[in-house]
Motif scaffolding. Structure first.
Motif, short mmCIF file in Angstrom:
data_model
loop_
_atom_site.label_atom_id
_atom_site.label_comp_id
_atom_site.label_asym_id
_atom_site.label_seq_id
_atom_site.Cartn_x
_atom_site.Cartn_y
_atom_site.Cartn_z
N UNK A 73 -16.29 4.06 4.51
CA UNK A 73 -15.97 4.95 5.61
C UNK A 73 -14.88 4.35 6.49
N UNK A 74 -14.28 5.21 7.31
CA UNK A 74 -13.24 4.74 8.23
C UNK A 74 -13.80 3.71 9.20
N UNK A 75 -15.04 3.93 9.66
CA UNK A 75 -15.65 2.98 10.59
C UNK A 75 -15.89 1.63 9.91
N UNK A 79 -14.34 -2.11 10.92
CA UNK A 79 -15.15 -3.30 11.16
C UNK A 79 -14.71 -4.44 10.24
N UNK A 80 -14.45 -4.12 8.97
CA UNK A 80 -14.00 -5.15 8.03
C UNK A 80 -12.64 -5.70 8.44
N UNK A 81 -11.77 -4.84 8.96
CA UNK A 81 -10.46 -5.31 9.44
C UNK A 81 -10.64 -6.26 10.62
N UNK A 82 -11.57 -5.93 11.52
CA UNK A 82 -11.83 -6.80 12.67
C UNK A 82 -12.41 -8.14 12.23
N UNK A 83 -13.32 -8.10 11.26
CA UNK A 83 -13.90 -9.34 10.75
C UNK A 83 -12.82 -10.21 10.13
N UNK A 84 -11.92 -9.59 9.35
CA UNK A 84 -10.82 -10.35 8.74
C UNK A 84 -9.93 -10.98 9.80
N UNK A 97 -9.18 -6.38 19.58
CA UNK A 97 -9.82 -5.75 18.43
C UNK A 97 -9.79 -4.24 18.57
N UNK A 98 -9.94 -3.76 19.78
CA UNK A 98 -9.87 -2.32 20.02
C UNK A 98 -8.49 -1.78 19.66
N UNK A 102 -8.05 0.96 16.80
CA UNK A 102 -7.80 2.29 17.33
C UNK A 102 -8.96 2.91 18.07
N UNK A 103 -10.05 2.17 18.24
CA UNK A 103 -11.20 2.66 19.00
C UNK A 103 -11.15 2.12 20.42
N UNK A 104 -11.83 2.79 21.34
CA UNK A 104 -11.93 2.26 22.70
C UNK A 104 -12.78 0.99 22.66
N UNK A 105 -12.58 0.05 23.59
CA UNK A 105 -13.36 -1.19 23.57
C UNK A 105 -14.87 -0.96 23.56
#
Length: 345
Positions: A73-75, A79-84, A97-98, A102-105
């Motif tokens: 999923x996009x979500x 999350x995987x991009x943030x972990x990387x 990270x936000x 592209x999500x709000x903090x």
């Protein structure tokens, strides 16, 4: 595979923690979905549960286009991009990270914690701690390991890990060097039991093992047989082993493990006596249903039987499964706790 009752309850809650643990087959529509699918709730009589997307497709079902159970999923991708990014560059601020995802903090903080089980900052701290331990176990000096892991000063590491570990950083590097472990082999109705403790708590509990096994676990610690000053503690351990349904939270533990292993062991201690979980369910308790294999490895590294109850995790396919000290002891522990024997045998 979790039970049908547990799976249906997760679907009714639209529980994201179970995404990846199973898929929901809706035979009236011919599709299969994630447990968290936002589509209208199907009738229970039309639902069957499958361990994987492949199993559902083999039964003639197709993937739901709304929740895409057979794709990322996009979500999840965010999350995987943030972990990387955290793994590559160390700690990042929530604002960074936000911006990356592209999500709000605030929304990203909730999304990350729901998926991983930790906030981004807690995940970054756990990652640094694990890197320190890996470096120490590889022979690096304490100072080098701390700075290479991203700590600005040794005090930050000790502050982050205060209350989490019995052993200090140098003990990880030196295999327990400088620590004293008191041990004894005591008779129980399950056989001879090795129990060992430091001044901080029980560090080993196993069956049909002796000093050699303890030395393999703590090769540089000073081992002292007998430990009369620990007799009361050892007696408490025996009581719990003889009646494992008793609360053992009053018995102090001194555990050695990575951040992930300790999270797995904490999850084990939350399983009530008389109940069992599959590896997938334990992984779901940690917020990552797909980590069942890693969970199994962490359970296998547990040095403290019964008090950290890895015997309460059984195969989804049935039976008691493997156990370091033999399936007979595992089965007896579960029997004494009042586990449902029909589900196990």
């Amino acid at each position: 595979m979790i039970s049908d009752t547990q799976a249906w309850e997760a679907v009714q809650r639209k529980d994201r923690a179970f995404d990846g643990a199973f898929v929901t087959g809706v035979h009236s529509t011919g599709i299969y979905c994630r447990p968290s699918c936002p589509a209208r709730m199907p009738h229970r009589k039309n639902v069957r549960f499958y361990a994987t997307s492949a199993d559902a497709e083999a039964a003639g079902l197709r993937a739901c286009k709304r929740c895409s159970p057979n794709t990322q999923s996009a979500e999840e991708a965010c999350v995987l991009a943030a972990i990387a990014a955290i793994r590559a560059d160390g700690a990042k601020t929530l604002d960074q990270l936000s911006e990356l995802t592209g999500y709000s903090p605030t929304h990203f903080q909730r999304l990350f914690k729901r998926t991983v089980g930790l906030s981004p900052s807690a995940f970054a701290r756990a990652l640094r701690e694990e890197r320190v331990r890996e470096a120490l176990e590889g022979g690096a000096s304490v100072t080098d390991a701390l700075y290479e892991a991203g700590y600005s000063a040794p005090s930050r590491f000790y502050s982050d890990t205060k209350g989490k570990l019995g052993m200090q950083a140098s003990d990880w590097r030196d295999g327990g060097k400088g620590r004293t472990i008191y041990w004894s082999v005591v008779p129980t109705s399950l056989g001879e039991m090795l129990v060992a403790a430091t001044e901080k708590g029980v560090c080993c509990l196993s069956f049909n093992e002796g000093e050699d096994a303890l030395h393999r676990r703590f090769p540089k610690a000073e081992l002292v047989a007998g430990g009369e000053e620990f007799r009361a503690l050892f007696d408490q351990v025996v009581v719990v082993v003889e009646e494992p349904s008793l609360d053992s939270s009053h018995i102090p533990l001194d555990v050695k493990g990575t951040a992930f292993q300790q999270r797995c062991w904490e999850a084990l201690r939350k399983i009530p006596a008389g109940e069992t979980r599959s590896y997938g369910e334990q992984a779901a308790m940690l917020g990552n249903p797909k980590a069942s294999r890693a969970v199994g490895s962490a359970n296998g590294a547990n040095n403290i039987a019964v008090l950290i109850p890895c015997h309460r995790v059984v195969p989804a396919s049935g039976g008691v499964g493997g156990y370091a000290y033999g399936p007979e002891i595992k089965a007896e522990l579960l029997k004494r706790e009042g586990a449902d024997q029909k589900e196990l045998f």
